[in-house]
Scaffold this active site. Structure first.
Site, mmCIF file in Angstrom:
data_model
loop_
_atom_site.group_PDB
_atom_site.id
_atom_site.type_symbol
_atom_site.label_atom_id
_atom_site.label_comp_id
_atom_site.label_asym_id
_atom_site.label_seq_id
_atom_site.Cartn_x
_atom_site.Cartn_y
_atom_site.Cartn_z
ATOM 1 N N ASN A 1 67.848 -73.164 -16.511
ATOM 2 C CA ASN A 1 69.245 -73.144 -16.951
ATOM 3 C C ASN A 1 69.485 -74.100 -18.109
ATOM 4 O OD1 ASN A 1 69.381 -71.449 -14.778
ATOM 5 N ND2 ASN A 1 70.361 -72.943 -13.432
ATOM 6 N N VAL A 2 70.309 -73.650 -19.058
ATOM 7 C CA VAL A 2 70.637 -74.463 -20.237
ATOM 8 C C VAL A 2 72.000 -75.127 -20.074
ATOM 9 C CG1 VAL A 2 69.246 -72.990 -21.756
ATOM 10 C CG2 VAL A 2 71.703 -72.493 -21.440
ATOM 11 N N ASP A 3 72.615 -74.989 -18.884
ATOM 12 C CA ASP A 3 74.018 -75.377 -18.662
ATOM 13 C C ASP A 3 74.224 -76.867 -18.363
ATOM 14 O OD1 ASP A 3 73.761 -73.589 -15.514
ATOM 15 O OD2 ASP A 3 73.265 -75.690 -15.947
ATOM 16 N N CYS B 1 61.082 -85.100 -39.777
ATOM 17 C CA CYS B 1 59.931 -84.444 -40.407
ATOM 18 C C CYS B 1 60.336 -83.396 -41.438
ATOM 19 C CB CYS B 1 59.062 -83.796 -39.332
ATOM 20 S SG CYS B 1 59.757 -82.255 -38.701
ATOM 21 N N CYS C 1 58.684 -80.735 -35.009
ATOM 22 C CA CYS C 1 58.255 -81.922 -34.253
ATOM 23 C C CYS C 1 58.927 -82.004 -32.882
ATOM 24 C CB CYS C 1 58.538 -83.188 -35.062
ATOM 25 S SG CYS C 1 60.285 -83.612 -35.153
ATOM 26 N N SER D 1 65.206 -64.857 -10.251
ATOM 27 C CA SER D 1 64.558 -63.562 -9.973
ATOM 28 C C SER D 1 63.054 -63.672 -10.197
ATOM 29 C CB SER D 1 65.143 -62.503 -10.900
ATOM 30 O OG SER D 1 64.902 -62.861 -12.256
ATOM 31 N N HIS E 1 63.954 -74.132 -20.413
ATOM 32 C CA HIS E 1 64.488 -73.247 -21.462
ATOM 33 C C HIS E 1 65.484 -73.986 -22.353
ATOM 34 C CE1 HIS E 1 63.426 -69.478 -18.871
ATOM 35 N NE2 HIS E 1 62.382 -69.982 -19.469
ATOM 36 N N CYS F 1 65.472 -81.546 -40.111
ATOM 37 C CA CYS F 1 65.123 -82.674 -39.242
ATOM 38 C C CYS F 1 64.984 -83.957 -40.068
ATOM 39 C CB CYS F 1 63.812 -82.381 -38.535
ATOM 40 S SG CYS F 1 63.151 -83.752 -37.581
HETATM 41 N N1 APR Z 1 72.728 -67.932 -4.533
HETATM 42 C C1 APR Z 1 71.456 -67.435 -4.445
HETATM 43 N N2 APR Z 1 70.934 -66.531 -5.313
HETATM 44 C C2 APR Z 1 71.763 -66.089 -6.286
HETATM 45 C C3 APR Z 1 73.111 -66.517 -6.410
HETATM 46 C C4 APR Z 1 73.582 -67.492 -5.481
HETATM 47 N N3 APR Z 1 74.815 -67.991 -5.533
HETATM 48 N N4 APR Z 1 73.662 -65.891 -7.490
HETATM 49 C C5 APR Z 1 72.688 -65.084 -7.996
HETATM 50 N N5 APR Z 1 71.552 -65.198 -7.271
HETATM 51 C C6 APR Z 1 70.241 -64.596 -7.533
HETATM 52 C C7 APR Z 1 70.278 -63.208 -8.125
HETATM 53 O O1 APR Z 1 70.329 -62.243 -7.096
HETATM 54 C C8 APR Z 1 68.952 -63.163 -8.898
HETATM 55 O O2 APR Z 1 67.874 -62.781 -8.040
HETATM 56 O O3 APR Z 1 69.628 -65.406 -8.522
HETATM 57 C C9 APR Z 1 68.734 -64.624 -9.314
HETATM 58 C C10 APR Z 1 69.029 -64.909 -10.780
HETATM 59 O O4 APR Z 1 68.042 -64.264 -11.527
HETATM 60 P P1 APR Z 1 68.246 -64.016 -13.097
HETATM 61 O O5 APR Z 1 69.607 -63.531 -13.350
HETATM 62 O O6 APR Z 1 67.099 -63.174 -13.556
HETATM 63 O O7 APR Z 1 68.169 -65.479 -13.708
HETATM 64 P P2 APR Z 1 66.864 -66.345 -14.022
HETATM 65 O O8 APR Z 1 65.767 -66.054 -13.054
HETATM 66 O O9 APR Z 1 67.287 -67.741 -14.163
HETATM 67 O O10 APR Z 1 66.446 -65.780 -15.477
HETATM 68 C C11 APR Z 1 65.399 -66.380 -16.153
HETATM 69 O O11 APR Z 1 65.883 -65.151 -18.146
HETATM 70 O O12 APR Z 1 67.532 -64.277 -19.365
HETATM 71 C C12 APR Z 1 66.603 -65.257 -19.351
HETATM 72 O O13 APR Z 1 66.582 -67.367 -20.422
HETATM 73 C C13 APR Z 1 67.215 -66.646 -19.412
HETATM 74 O O14 APR Z 1 66.623 -68.622 -18.133
HETATM 75 C C14 APR Z 1 66.877 -67.239 -18.050
HETATM 76 C C15 APR Z 1 65.659 -66.452 -17.632
HETATM 77 ZN ZN ZN Z 2 61.167 -82.671 -36.856
#
Ligand code: APR
Ligand code: ZN
Length: 265
Positions: free
Chosen positions: A108-110, A163, A136, A202, A125, A160
């Site tokens: 997560n980037v949040d 560099c 760099c 996922s 990520h 940057c």
């Molecule tokens: N509690 C438990 N599981 C949850 C909940 C919750 N509250 N909400 C959603 N889920 C599950 C979903 O069912 C899904 O299986 O979390 C999973 C989220 O999977 P993704 O949406 O594929 O997210 P993620 O695995 O983080 O994706 C990976 O893909 O799109 C790129 O860069 C992006 O970092 C991200 C990467």
């Molecule tokens: Zn640099």
């Protein structure tokens, strides 16, 4: 469900070096949609996913144009500055505070793990609130570059100061290499852990999804998933068991039970 929560609490208490891996699922209870869940961003907007797949190529081909586009349209996650952590993030921060959880490695980037108080955090990520030099890998706070002024002076992309390399948002785009410092440290921790708690992912995006396999190959590790639905890790037996449900509820329950066990220890 209760028996699995007690089992997880015992496994966590018995661990010597536990780490957690997280994905977008841990932040949905904070109001940020995930990507591939039933109401995920990509699930609802496949065109946006196709565009995201071309983002890094576009950046390399035309970093100036990429920045101009970024200035005119907000990212697909919207404004993350007002979003707050939820009980899932706080539960992991507590497990670190009581000395059990050694690292959180997140996709997560949040920045919600940081906001919840997690200290040992690897943002695999990147971070939506940071910028990074693609040469760099130095990272910067957005305030360190006045991008709007640079745009007016026709001096994009930002450069940057260390560099001279091109500056990009720190968020890792599809097809972009994971910054070496984070990739190496995450690999080391996956090799080192004896318990891996995988929350809200996922597990289909690589190379992050390789980390549980690294730990499994090393052996002598307990791998627990907490997710709303089974994943390829469940199907392929990479994980020992899955606790299916909401991370906010389940992780909070696990911490309660860990604290009870700790109290008895
Ligand atoms: N509690 C438990 N599981 C949850 C909940 C919750 N509250 N909400 C959603 N889920 C599950 C979903 O069912 C899904 O299986 O979390 C999973 C989220 O999977 P993704 O949406 O594929 O997210 P993620 O695995 O983080 O994706 C990976 O893909 O799109 C790129 O860069 C992006 O970092 C991200 C990467
Ligand atoms: Zn640099």
């Amino acid at each position: 469900m209760e028996d699995l929560i007690l089992r997880a609490a015992k496994d966590i208490m018995n661990s010597k070096y536990a780490i957690a891996l997280t994905g977008a699922g841990i932040s949905t209870e904070s109001g940020i949609p995930d990507f591939r869940g039933p109401s995920g961003i990509w699930t609802k907007n496949p065109e946006a996913e196709r565009r995201a797949y071309r983002s890094y190529e576009r950046f390399l081909a035309d970093p100036k144009g990429w920045w101009e586009e970024r200035l005119s349209s907000p990212g697909f996650l919207g404004d993350l500055s007002k979003v707050k952590p939820n009980p899932g993030h706080y539960a992991l921060a507590q497990l670190e505070k009581i000395g059990i959880l050694k690292w959180v490695i997140t996709q997560n980037v949040d920045a919600l793990h940081e906001k919840a108080g997690t200290q040992n955090l690897l943002e695999y990520h990147g971070n939506a609130f940071k910028l990074r030099c693609i040469s760099c890998i130095a990272r910067f706070k957005p305030g360190e570059f006045d991008v709007k002024k640079l745009a007016k002076e026709d001096k994009l992309p930002p450069r940057c100061p260390k560099c001279g390399g091109v500056i990009k948002s720190d968020g890792v785009a599809f097809g972009e290499p994971i910054p070496a410092d984070v990739a190496d440290k995450s690999y080391t921790e996956a090799l080192r852990c004896d318990l891996m708690l995988i929350c809200g992912t996922s597990a289909v995006v690589y190379p992050f999804a390789e980390l549980p396999r690294v730990a499994r190959r090393r052996g002598n590790v307990v791998i627990i998933e907490v997710n709303a639905e089974p994943t390829p890790l469940t199907m392929s037996g990479i994980s020992d068991y899955i606790i299916q449900g909401k991370t906010g509820e389940i992780l909070s329950r696990i911490v309660e039970e860990v604290k009870k066990l700790k109290g008895k220890a």
